[in-house]
Design an enzyme around this catalytic site. Structure first.
Site, PDB file in Angstrom:
ATOM      1  N   VAL A  42      -5.059  -0.569  -1.558  1.00 55.84           N
ATOM      2  CA  VAL A  42      -4.371  -1.774  -2.036  1.00 55.84           C
ATOM      3  C   VAL A  42      -4.756  -2.923  -1.110  1.00 55.84           C
ATOM      4  CG1 VAL A  42      -2.131  -2.815  -2.536  1.00 55.84           C
ATOM      5  CG2 VAL A  42      -2.495  -0.367  -2.915  1.00 55.84           C
TER       6      VAL A  42
ATOM      7  N   GLY B  28       0.841  -1.213   0.000  1.00 57.86           N
ATOM      8  CA  GLY B  28       0.000   0.000   0.000  1.00 57.86           C
ATOM      9  C   GLY B  28       0.864   1.247   0.000  1.00 57.86           C
ATOM     10  N   HIS B  29       1.891   1.237   0.871  1.00 57.41           N
ATOM     11  CA  HIS B  29       2.817   2.379   0.906  1.00 57.41           C
ATOM     12  C   HIS B  29       3.603   2.469  -0.415  1.00 57.41           C
ATOM     13  CE1 HIS B  29       2.694   1.239   5.375  1.00 57.41           C
ATOM     14  NE2 HIS B  29       2.226   2.470   5.364  1.00 57.41           N
TER      15      HIS B  29
ATOM     16  N   SER C 116      -2.428  -3.323   5.769  1.00 55.96           N
ATOM     17  CA  SER C 116      -2.261  -2.421   6.908  1.00 55.96           C
ATOM     18  C   SER C 116      -1.096  -2.926   7.741  1.00 55.96           C
ATOM     19  CB  SER C 116      -3.532  -2.421   7.767  1.00 55.96           C
ATOM     20  OG  SER C 116      -3.264  -1.871   9.038  1.00 55.96           O
TER      21      SER C 116
ATOM     22  N   GLY D 143      -3.386   7.510   1.249  1.00 54.83           N
ATOM     23  CA  GLY D 143      -4.180   6.376   0.774  1.00 54.83           C
ATOM     24  C   GLY D 143      -5.645   6.519   1.163  1.00 54.83           C
TER      25      GLY D 143
HETATM   26  P1  AMP Z   1       0.440   4.539   7.735  1.00 54.27           P
HETATM   27  O1  AMP Z   1       1.887   4.141   7.668  1.00 54.27           O
HETATM   28  O2  AMP Z   1      -0.469   3.404   8.122  1.00 54.27           O
HETATM   29  O3  AMP Z   1       0.209   5.807   8.517  1.00 54.27           O
HETATM   30  O4  AMP Z   1       0.013   4.876   6.254  1.00 54.27           O
HETATM   31  C1  AMP Z   1       0.725   5.813   5.479  1.00 54.27           C
HETATM   32  C2  AMP Z   1      -0.062   6.112   4.241  1.00 54.27           C
HETATM   33  O5  AMP Z   1      -0.276   4.911   3.499  1.00 54.27           O
HETATM   34  C3  AMP Z   1      -1.449   6.682   4.558  1.00 54.27           C
HETATM   35  O6  AMP Z   1      -1.733   7.724   3.638  1.00 54.27           O
HETATM   36  C4  AMP Z   1      -2.346   5.504   4.353  1.00 54.27           C
HETATM   37  O7  AMP Z   1      -3.663   5.864   3.978  1.00 54.27           O
HETATM   38  C5  AMP Z   1      -1.641   4.780   3.220  1.00 54.27           C
HETATM   39  N1  AMP Z   1      -2.041   3.372   3.210  1.00 54.27           N
HETATM   40  C6  AMP Z   1      -1.961   2.493   4.235  1.00 54.27           C
HETATM   41  N2  AMP Z   1      -2.476   1.293   3.868  1.00 54.27           N
HETATM   42  C7  AMP Z   1      -2.898   1.439   2.592  1.00 54.27           C
HETATM   43  C8  AMP Z   1      -3.525   0.575   1.644  1.00 54.27           C
HETATM   44  N3  AMP Z   1      -3.840  -0.692   1.940  1.00 54.27           N
HETATM   45  N4  AMP Z   1      -3.809   1.067   0.428  1.00 54.27           N
HETATM   46  C9  AMP Z   1      -3.533   2.350   0.118  1.00 54.27           C
HETATM   47  N5  AMP Z   1      -2.939   3.215   0.944  1.00 54.27           N
HETATM   48  C10 AMP Z   1      -2.617   2.768   2.167  1.00 54.27           C
END
Ligand code: AMP
Length: 284
Positions: A167, A27-28, A176, A138
């Site tokens: 994703v 996702g990242h 996640s 995301g």
């Molecule tokens: P985080 O590290 O969980 O704070 O996420 C960092 C960025 O990645 C944020 O903008 C999230 O929305 C995005 N993100 C996390 N998981 C996903 C995913 N499965 N699909 C798309 N974007 C994601």
């Protein structure tokens, strides 16, 4: 970081920022890929932001995998990694916060008081430090993305906020960092979020527009999974995140569900064909 970003701007380069909390997954990496299409340099940040965790939340046990993260970023072709210490971001005496009213008080904000104040504040700081032309988020965190867009607009930021698609794993589970908490049984049960969203999608395809009817379908699917406990399952307006009674304009189906002790969120963006195109302000 400021110095480096200033140099890039002086060379008229287009700066992209991808903020993360690390424990990187596909996702990242897709945010980074998208950023690389638009920008050079692309800067990724890793910062587990203490201000966005509640006192009983998982700040201390949040997965921290810095070595493998920096390898992944290098392979992805990121130009710089910004990974400051908490004491640098919040030195003694720190007291200025960003609060996006209204939007921050519902759903995630209600379940996690202070969460969005922490998110908006740290994103504001990172946008001030890097001053990117584009910043990538995301749609997995749809309410967060909306709050950041609102902040950028209300506070006249020069950064364009780009929101990218969710994703998923092949079985539908949204990627996640918190999925790492799930044991094998819980991992299997965690697909219930996606199954509930798909059930709602099918009802919509069959013409159902009544929010209570859609909510009942969500609760039926979620309630049948014994490891799942629903925090919220709602149909909300895509602009305000207020509950709707009928799906007549762009909406989100939003879910927050505990699977065992792990709290997972997911959502489905819905845009009824009959909605007028004026309602379309969301870029995915
Ligand atoms: P985080 O590290 O969980 O704070 O996420 C960092 C960025 O990645 C944020 O903008 C999230 O929305 C995005 N993100 C996390 N998981 C996903 C995913 N499965 N699909 C798309 N974007 C994601």
């Amino acid at each position: 970081m400021k110095e480096r970003a200033r140099e890039a701007r002086a060379e008229n380069r287009v700066i992209g920022l991808v903020p993360t909390m690390g424990a990187l997954h596909r996702g990242h990496l897709e945010l980074i890929e998208r950023a690389k299409r638009d920008c050079s340099p692309v800067i990724a940040s890793i910062f587990v932001n203490p201000k966005q965790f509640g006192p009983n939340e998982d700040f201390s046990k949040y997965p921290r995998t810095f070595e493998s993260d920096s390898e992944k970023l290098q392979q992805a072709g990121v130009d710089a990694l910004f990974a400051p210490e908490a004491a640098e971001i919040y030195p003694a005496g720190f007291s200025a916060y960003v609060n996006v009213e209204g939007l921050s008080e519902r759903l995630e904000g209600r379940s996690r008081p202070g969460h969005f104040r922490g998110v908006a504040t740290v994103v504001m700081k990172f946008l001030q430090i890097v001053q990117p032309h584009f910043a990538y988020f995301g749609r997995k965190d749809a309410q967060q993305s909306k709050i950041i867009m609102q902040m950028a607009r209300d506070l006249n930021l020069d950064t364009e906020i780009v929101v990218c698609p969710i994703v998923r794993e092949p079985d539908g589970l949204a990627l996640s960092s918190r999925n790492a908490y799930l044991n094998a049984e819980e991992r299997h049960a965690a697909t219930v979020l996606h199954r509930a969203l798909e059930a709602a999608r099918n009802e919509l395809a069959a013409g159902v527009r009544d929010a209570l009817q859609l909510q009942a379908v969500l609760h039926r699917v979620l309630g049948a999974e014994r490891f799942a406990r629903v925090d919220y399952a709602e149909i909300v307006d895509a602009k305000t995140f207020e509950p709707v009674t009928r799906v007549g304009k762009p909406c989100y189906v939003v879910l927050a569900v505990f699977v065992g002790k792990t709290r997972l969120i997911d959502n489905l963006y819905i845009e009824p064909k009959e909605a007028s195109s004026d309602d379309l302000e969301i870029r995915f």
